[in-house]
Design a protein around this motif. Sequence first.
Motif, PDB file in Angstrom:
ATOM      1  N   GLN A 253       0.835  -1.211   0.000  1.00  0.00           N
ATOM      2  CA  GLN A 253       0.000   0.000   0.000  1.00  0.00           C
ATOM      3  C   GLN A 253       0.867   1.257   0.000  1.00  0.00           C
ATOM      4  N   VAL A 254       1.936   1.243   0.776  1.00  0.00           N
ATOM      5  CA  VAL A 254       2.853   2.388   0.840  1.00  0.00           C
ATOM      6  C   VAL A 254       3.567   2.555  -0.503  1.00  0.00           C
ATOM      7  N   GLU A 255       4.011   1.458  -1.095  1.00  0.00           N
ATOM      8  CA  GLU A 255       4.699   1.524  -2.381  1.00  0.00           C
ATOM      9  C   GLU A 255       3.784   2.038  -3.484  1.00  0.00           C
ATOM     10  N   ALA A 256       2.498   1.695  -3.426  1.00  0.00           N
ATOM     11  CA  ALA A 256       1.548   2.205  -4.423  1.00  0.00           C
ATOM     12  C   ALA A 256       1.452   3.727  -4.335  1.00  0.00           C
ATOM     13  N   THR A 257       1.434   4.256  -3.133  1.00  0.00           N
ATOM     14  CA  THR A 257       1.406   5.709  -2.959  1.00  0.00           C
ATOM     15  C   THR A 257       2.704   6.318  -3.464  1.00  0.00           C
ATOM     16  N   TYR A 258       3.827   5.673  -3.168  1.00  0.00           N
ATOM     17  CA  TYR A 258       5.135   6.141  -3.620  1.00  0.00           C
ATOM     18  C   TYR A 258       5.168   6.237  -5.147  1.00  0.00           C
ATOM     19  N   GLU A 259       4.624   5.240  -5.820  1.00  0.00           N
ATOM     20  CA  GLU A 259       4.582   5.248  -7.284  1.00  0.00           C
ATOM     21  C   GLU A 259       3.661   6.357  -7.797  1.00  0.00           C
TER      22      GLU A 259
ATOM     23  N   LEU B 132       1.005  11.575   4.643  1.00  0.00           N
ATOM     24  CA  LEU B 132       2.370  12.059   4.657  1.00  0.00           C
ATOM     25  C   LEU B 132       2.469  13.060   5.794  1.00  0.00           C
ATOM     26  N   ASN B 133       3.553  13.035   6.505  1.00  0.00           N
ATOM     27  CA  ASN B 133       3.705  13.872   7.692  1.00  0.00           C
ATOM     28  C   ASN B 133       4.523  15.114   7.345  1.00  0.00           C
ATOM     29  N   PHE B 134       3.827  16.170   6.955  1.00  0.00           N
ATOM     30  CA  PHE B 134       4.504  17.411   6.571  1.00  0.00           C
ATOM     31  C   PHE B 134       5.015  18.186   7.777  1.00  0.00           C
ATOM     32  N   PHE B 135       4.652  17.763   8.967  1.00  0.00           N
ATOM     33  CA  PHE B 135       5.084  18.456  10.179  1.00  0.00           C
ATOM     34  C   PHE B 135       6.423  17.935  10.685  1.00  0.00           C
ATOM     35  N   ASN B 136       6.909  16.863  10.105  1.00  0.00           N
ATOM     36  CA  ASN B 136       8.156  16.254  10.555  1.00  0.00           C
ATOM     37  C   ASN B 136       9.242  16.506   9.511  1.00  0.00           C
ATOM     38  N   ARG B 137       9.698  17.717   9.424  1.00  0.00           N
ATOM     39  CA  ARG B 137      10.660  18.115   8.389  1.00  0.00           C
ATOM     40  C   ARG B 137      12.038  17.489   8.583  1.00  0.00           C
ATOM     41  N   SER B 138      12.346  17.023   9.765  1.00  0.00           N
ATOM     42  CA  SER B 138      13.683  16.472  10.015  1.00  0.00           C
ATOM     43  C   SER B 138      13.948  15.209   9.207  1.00  0.00           C
ATOM     44  N   ARG B 139      12.907  14.579   8.685  1.00  0.00           N
ATOM     45  CA  ARG B 139      13.094  13.341   7.922  1.00  0.00           C
ATOM     46  C   ARG B 139      13.246  13.593   6.434  1.00  0.00           C
ATOM     47  N   TYR B 140      13.042  14.825   5.971  1.00  0.00           N
ATOM     48  CA  TYR B 140      13.118  15.090   4.525  1.00  0.00           C
ATOM     49  C   TYR B 140      14.557  15.218   4.094  1.00  0.00           C
TER      50      TYR B 140
ATOM     51  N   THR C 156       3.737  11.185 -10.392  1.00  0.00           N
ATOM     52  CA  THR C 156       2.953  11.994 -11.329  1.00  0.00           C
ATOM     53  C   THR C 156       1.747  12.696 -10.708  1.00  0.00           C
ATOM     54  N   HIS C 157       1.393  12.357  -9.482  1.00  0.00           N
ATOM     55  CA  HIS C 157       0.186  12.915  -8.862  1.00  0.00           C
ATOM     56  C   HIS C 157       0.478  13.389  -7.445  1.00  0.00           C
ATOM     57  N   PHE C 158      -0.283  14.387  -7.017  1.00  0.00           N
ATOM     58  CA  PHE C 158      -0.201  14.829  -5.634  1.00  0.00           C
ATOM     59  C   PHE C 158      -1.152  13.984  -4.806  1.00  0.00           C
ATOM     60  N   VAL C 159      -0.614  13.053  -4.068  1.00  0.00           N
ATOM     61  CA  VAL C 159      -1.394  12.218  -3.151  1.00  0.00           C
ATOM     62  C   VAL C 159      -0.715  12.278  -1.792  1.00  0.00           C
TER      63      VAL C 159
END
Length: 115
Positions: free
Chosen positions: A33-39, A106-114, A43-46
Amino acid sequence: MEIDNNHLMTRYYDLQAKNGKVFKAVEAYVNAQVEATYEQLKTHFVDTITIDLEQAMAIAKAAGFDIDPAEAEIAVKNFILKDLDSIGLWILPAAQCDPNTIVAHLNFFNRSRYY
């Protein structure tokens, strides 16, 4: 004898280890399920990953998890929550999800992992 959360978690993880084959199957489902979102993100904002708890329990049962359904739900749900949290996703509270569904964003509040 004093028992704390560490003792309880150790016993919980011991049970999980004894059923390693089952949890590997559940982990493969979650990873798919995670890999499907990654793919999709090529091309898409998900930003959402939805896990069907009933499907995850069916996978666990097919892998040989033959225990009380209520106990199986606890074990599988907790495993999935830990798995999603370990990769840094933000998990919606159960009250904000459909029954038998785990939703993570997706956790946009955890910038330390980007990177």
